[in-house]
Design a protein around this motif. Structure first.
Motif, PDB file in Angstrom:
ATOM      1  N   CYS A 187      44.958 101.166 -12.458  1.00 54.75           N
ATOM      2  CA  CYS A 187      45.695 100.382 -12.958  1.00 54.75           C
ATOM      3  C   CYS A 187      45.334  98.772 -11.405  1.00 54.75           C
ATOM      4  CB  CYS A 187      47.462 100.251 -11.072  1.00 54.75           C
ATOM      5  SG  CYS A 187      48.403 102.055 -12.156  1.00 54.75           S
ATOM      6  N   THR A 188      44.053  98.589 -11.144  1.00 56.57           N
ATOM      7  CA  THR A 188      43.329  97.785 -10.706  1.00 56.57           C
ATOM      8  C   THR A 188      43.578  96.966 -12.050  1.00 56.57           C
ATOM      9  OG1 THR A 188      41.191  98.604 -11.644  1.00 56.57           O
ATOM     10  CG2 THR A 188      41.789  99.559  -9.541  1.00 56.57           C
ATOM     11  N   ASN A 189      43.293  95.145 -11.327  1.00 55.21           N
ATOM     12  CA  ASN A 189      43.121  94.306 -12.145  1.00 55.21           C
ATOM     13  C   ASN A 189      41.615  94.409 -13.226  1.00 55.21           C
ATOM     14  OD1 ASN A 189      45.507  93.049 -11.457  1.00 55.21           O
ATOM     15  ND2 ASN A 189      44.165  92.102  -9.953  1.00 55.21           N
ATOM     16  N   HIS A 190      42.563  94.364 -14.583  1.00 57.06           N
ATOM     17  CA  HIS A 190      41.252  94.293 -15.436  1.00 57.06           C
ATOM     18  C   HIS A 190      41.740  93.729 -16.772  1.00 57.06           C
ATOM     19  CE1 HIS A 190      42.395  97.949 -16.441  1.00 57.06           C
ATOM     20  NE2 HIS A 190      42.362  98.785 -17.104  1.00 57.06           N
ATOM     21  N   HIS A 191      40.958  93.632 -17.653  1.00 57.94           N
ATOM     22  CA  HIS A 191      41.141  93.328 -18.899  1.00 57.94           C
ATOM     23  C   HIS A 191      40.348  93.773 -20.017  1.00 57.94           C
ATOM     24  CE1 HIS A 191      41.274  89.534 -16.914  1.00 57.94           C
ATOM     25  NE2 HIS A 191      40.118  89.630 -16.743  1.00 57.94           N
ATOM     26  N   HIS A 192      41.225  94.152 -21.762  1.00 58.71           N
ATOM     27  CA  HIS A 192      41.205  95.396 -22.527  1.00 58.71           C
ATOM     28  C   HIS A 192      40.791  94.943 -23.395  1.00 58.71           C
ATOM     29  CE1 HIS A 192      44.280  96.900 -20.502  1.00 58.71           C
ATOM     30  NE2 HIS A 192      43.288  97.658 -19.884  1.00 58.71           N
ATOM     31  N   GLN A 245      41.351 100.987 -32.960  1.00 61.86           N
ATOM     32  CA  GLN A 245      41.947 100.972 -32.024  1.00 61.86           C
ATOM     33  C   GLN A 245      42.329 101.625 -30.642  1.00 61.86           C
ATOM     34  OE1 GLN A 245      45.526  99.644 -32.693  1.00 61.86           O
ATOM     35  NE2 GLN A 245      44.845  99.340 -34.691  1.00 61.86           N
ATOM     36  N   GLU A 246      40.808 101.348 -30.711  1.00 60.86           N
ATOM     37  CA  GLU A 246      40.355 101.632 -29.007  1.00 60.86           C
ATOM     38  C   GLU A 246      40.943 100.845 -28.536  1.00 60.86           C
ATOM     39  OE1 GLU A 246      36.383 102.762 -27.629  1.00 60.86           O
ATOM     40  OE2 GLU A 246      35.687 101.676 -29.615  1.00 60.86           O
ATOM     41  N   ILE A 247      40.691 101.123 -26.722  1.00 60.10           N
ATOM     42  CA  ILE A 247      41.227  99.764 -26.153  1.00 60.10           C
ATOM     43  C   ILE A 247      40.324 100.469 -25.083  1.00 60.10           C
ATOM     44  CG2 ILE A 247      42.508  99.419 -24.071  1.00 60.10           C
ATOM     45  CD1 ILE A 247      45.140 100.427 -26.127  1.00 60.10           C
ATOM     46  N   ILE A 248      39.255  99.433 -24.322  1.00 59.93           N
ATOM     47  CA  ILE A 248      38.055  99.200 -23.884  1.00 59.93           C
ATOM     48  C   ILE A 248      38.229  98.769 -22.460  1.00 59.93           C
ATOM     49  CG2 ILE A 248      35.950  98.789 -23.856  1.00 59.93           C
ATOM     50  CD1 ILE A 248      35.684  98.755 -26.876  1.00 59.93           C
ATOM     51  N   ASP A 249      38.157  98.810 -21.964  1.00 62.39           N
ATOM     52  CA  ASP A 249      38.711  97.977 -20.162  1.00 62.39           C
ATOM     53  C   ASP A 249      37.340  97.437 -19.742  1.00 62.39           C
ATOM     54  OD1 ASP A 249      41.074  99.553 -19.142  1.00 62.39           O
ATOM     55  OD2 ASP A 249      39.964 101.168 -18.889  1.00 62.39           O
ATOM     56  N   LEU A 258      36.548  81.838 -13.297  1.00 64.17           N
ATOM     57  CA  LEU A 258      37.416  80.828 -14.396  1.00 64.17           C
ATOM     58  C   LEU A 258      39.354  80.593 -14.665  1.00 64.17           C
ATOM     59  CD1 LEU A 258      34.630  81.430 -17.211  1.00 64.17           C
ATOM     60  CD2 LEU A 258      34.910  79.347 -15.223  1.00 64.17           C
ATOM     61  N   LEU A 259      39.665  81.866 -14.458  1.00 65.00           N
ATOM     62  CA  LEU A 259      41.128  81.859 -15.015  1.00 65.00           C
ATOM     63  C   LEU A 259      42.076  80.688 -13.923  1.00 65.00           C
ATOM     64  CD1 LEU A 259      41.572  85.436 -17.130  1.00 65.00           C
ATOM     65  CD2 LEU A 259      41.878  83.097 -17.743  1.00 65.00           C
ATOM     66  N   SER A 276      45.387  89.744 -17.140  1.00 62.14           N
ATOM     67  CA  SER A 276      44.347  90.843 -17.830  1.00 62.14           C
ATOM     68  C   SER A 276      44.426  90.149 -19.038  1.00 62.14           C
ATOM     69  CB  SER A 276      46.094  92.062 -17.747  1.00 62.14           C
ATOM     70  OG  SER A 276      45.856  93.239 -18.269  1.00 62.14           O
ATOM     71  N   LEU A 277      44.092  89.750 -19.577  1.00 63.72           N
ATOM     72  CA  LEU A 277      43.462  89.458 -21.148  1.00 63.72           C
ATOM     73  C   LEU A 277      43.821  90.577 -21.609  1.00 63.72           C
ATOM     74  CD1 LEU A 277      40.795  87.234 -20.611  1.00 63.72           C
ATOM     75  CD2 LEU A 277      44.274  86.594 -20.543  1.00 63.72           C
ATOM     76  N   HIS A 278      44.286  90.622 -23.104  1.00 67.01           N
ATOM     77  CA  HIS A 278      44.346  91.628 -24.350  1.00 67.01           C
ATOM     78  C   HIS A 278      44.040  90.980 -25.294  1.00 67.01           C
ATOM     79  CE1 HIS A 278      45.937  94.912 -26.611  1.00 67.01           C
ATOM     80  NE2 HIS A 278      46.470  93.794 -27.251  1.00 67.01           N
ATOM     81  N   ILE A 279      42.361  90.987 -25.258  1.00 59.80           N
ATOM     82  CA  ILE A 279      41.728  90.694 -26.325  1.00 59.80           C
ATOM     83  C   ILE A 279      41.304  91.375 -27.454  1.00 59.80           C
ATOM     84  CG2 ILE A 279      39.302  89.665 -26.950  1.00 59.80           C
ATOM     85  CD1 ILE A 279      38.955  88.984 -23.806  1.00 59.80           C
TER      86      ILE A 279
END
Length: 141
Positions: free
Chosen positions: A89-94, A101-105, A114-115, A133-136
């Motif tokens: 639950c820490t701030n991070h992106h995916h 369909q793999e999701i990588i932190d 920058l954001l 929390s970006l979803h790339i």
């Protein structure tokens, strides 16, 4: 990562304001044991042998209550059709691979800075972002 014992799981649930039922304890233990960002169906298959009367609906309800209590984050897969769950639950992106369909932190303080600077320069009067929390979505090479 070592999985907390039942007492630690119990404390985690009660600290979040949730009743620590056997089903919730089993679901939380499965979430902390399963690799990656599991789906509700994967959690269900993991807890069913020890809880043969548990339903998929119960698993979904427990996961929703965990998200509401801040124990989990909900993450979408590449096409947005399946809910996946993240115990971090820490701030991070995916980074989400469209093929597997793999999701990588993904953590990057420079990107976060920058954001922050981008939003500050745009002068949003009624909105102050405090986390990102970006979803790339893409394809792993």
């Amino acid at each position: 990562m070592s999985v907390p014992d039942r007492d630690q799981l119990y404390q985690r649930l009660t600290k979040a304001g949730l009743r620590a039922t056997q089903q919730r304890l089993g679901i939380l233990e499965a979430l902390l044991t399963l690799p990656g960002h599991p789906t509700a169906e994967q959690v269900f298959r993991s807890v069913r042998p020890a809880n043969p009367t548990i339903s998929l609906g119960t698993v979904y309800k427990a996961l929703d209550s965990f998200v509401a209590a801040g124990l989990l984050k909900r993450v979408a897969d590449a096409d947005g059709t399946r809910r996946r769950y993240d115990t971090d639950c820490t701030n991070h992106h995916h980074l989400v691979c469209q093929d597997t369909q793999e999701i990588i932190d993904y953590c990057d303080p420079k990107l976060d800075q920058l954001l922050q600077e981008f939003f500050a320069s745009r002068g949003f009067e009624h909105f102050q972002p405090h986390s990102f929390s970006l979803h790339i979505t893409g394809v792993r090479k």
